[in-house]
Design a protein around this motif. Structure first.
Motif, short mmCIF file in Angstrom:
data_model
loop_
_atom_site.label_atom_id
_atom_site.label_comp_id
_atom_site.label_asym_id
_atom_site.label_seq_id
_atom_site.Cartn_x
_atom_site.Cartn_y
_atom_site.Cartn_z
N LYS A 161 0.84 -1.22 0.00
CA LYS A 161 0.00 0.00 0.00
C LYS A 161 0.86 1.25 0.00
O LYS A 161 0.55 2.24 -0.68
CB LYS A 161 -0.92 0.02 1.23
N ILE A 162 1.96 1.22 0.76
CA ILE A 162 2.87 2.36 0.80
C ILE A 162 3.46 2.60 -0.59
O ILE A 162 3.52 3.74 -1.05
CB ILE A 162 3.97 2.13 1.86
N CYS A 163 3.85 1.54 -1.25
CA CYS A 163 4.42 1.66 -2.60
C CYS A 163 3.40 2.19 -3.61
O CYS A 163 3.75 2.88 -4.55
CB CYS A 163 4.98 0.32 -3.07
N GLU A 164 2.13 1.87 -3.40
CA GLU A 164 1.08 2.36 -4.29
C GLU A 164 0.88 3.87 -4.14
O GLU A 164 0.60 4.56 -5.11
CB GLU A 164 -0.25 1.66 -3.99
N HIS A 165 1.02 4.39 -2.92
CA HIS A 165 0.64 5.78 -2.63
C HIS A 165 1.79 6.76 -2.49
O HIS A 165 1.56 7.97 -2.50
CB HIS A 165 -0.21 5.82 -1.36
N PHE A 166 3.02 6.27 -2.35
CA PHE A 166 4.15 7.17 -2.13
C PHE A 166 5.23 6.94 -3.19
O PHE A 166 5.27 5.90 -3.83
CB PHE A 166 4.74 6.97 -0.72
N ASP A 167 6.11 7.94 -3.34
CA ASP A 167 7.19 7.87 -4.32
C ASP A 167 8.56 7.64 -3.68
O ASP A 167 9.49 7.22 -4.34
CB ASP A 167 7.26 9.19 -5.12
N LYS A 201 13.49 -6.04 0.11
CA LYS A 201 13.06 -7.08 -0.83
C LYS A 201 11.56 -6.98 -1.11
O LYS A 201 11.11 -7.13 -2.24
CB LYS A 201 13.42 -8.46 -0.29
N LYS A 202 10.76 -6.71 -0.06
CA LYS A 202 9.31 -6.58 -0.24
C LYS A 202 8.97 -5.33 -1.06
O LYS A 202 8.06 -5.36 -1.89
CB LYS A 202 8.60 -6.55 1.10
N ILE A 203 9.69 -4.25 -0.85
CA ILE A 203 9.49 -3.04 -1.64
C ILE A 203 9.82 -3.33 -3.10
O ILE A 203 9.08 -2.94 -4.00
CB ILE A 203 10.34 -1.87 -1.10
N ASN A 204 10.92 -4.02 -3.34
CA ASN A 204 11.30 -4.38 -4.70
C ASN A 204 10.22 -5.22 -5.37
O ASN A 204 9.83 -4.95 -6.51
CB ASN A 204 12.64 -5.12 -4.69
N ASP A 205 9.72 -6.24 -4.66
CA ASP A 205 8.67 -7.09 -5.22
C ASP A 205 7.41 -6.29 -5.54
O ASP A 205 6.80 -6.47 -6.60
CB ASP A 205 8.33 -8.23 -4.26
N ALA A 206 7.01 -5.41 -4.62
CA ALA A 206 5.81 -4.59 -4.84
C ALA A 206 5.99 -3.66 -6.03
O ALA A 206 5.08 -3.50 -6.85
CB ALA A 206 5.48 -3.79 -3.58
N CYS A 207 7.16 -3.06 -6.16
CA CYS A 207 7.42 -2.14 -7.26
C CYS A 207 7.46 -2.86 -8.60
O CYS A 207 7.01 -2.32 -9.61
CB CYS A 207 8.71 -1.36 -7.01
N ILE A 208 7.98 -4.08 -8.62
CA ILE A 208 7.95 -4.87 -9.85
C ILE A 208 6.51 -5.13 -10.25
O ILE A 208 6.13 -4.97 -11.42
CB ILE A 208 8.74 -6.18 -9.69
#
Length: 66
Positions: A24-30, A42-49
């Motif tokens: 959710k953070i990756c969806e709403h923030f830059d 690693k989780k941020i990387n997966d979400a961004c992919i």
């Protein structure tokens, strides 16, 4: 022409970045400030992919000497 946009920052102040909220953070923030765990990176990387998104992340580094 693309408009210049100020990035939206996620600043985890007193609360700790929680694994279950990373997508959710990756969806709403830059930008994420003060990342301190490789597991979260690693989780941020997966979400961004999955979101096809580039995310800027500031890494918090602590040196502990004995």
């Amino acid at each position: 022409m693309q408009e210049n946009k100020t990035p939206d920052f996620f600043l985890p102040k007193s609360e700790v970045l929680q694994s279950n909220k990373i997508k959710k953070i990756c969806e709403h923030f830059d930008v994420i400030h003060a990342l301190d765990k490789i597991k979260h990176a690693k989780k941020i990387n997966d979400a961004c992919i999955e979101l096809n998104k580039l995310m800027s992340v500031f890494i918090h580094v602590s040196f502990h000497y004995s």
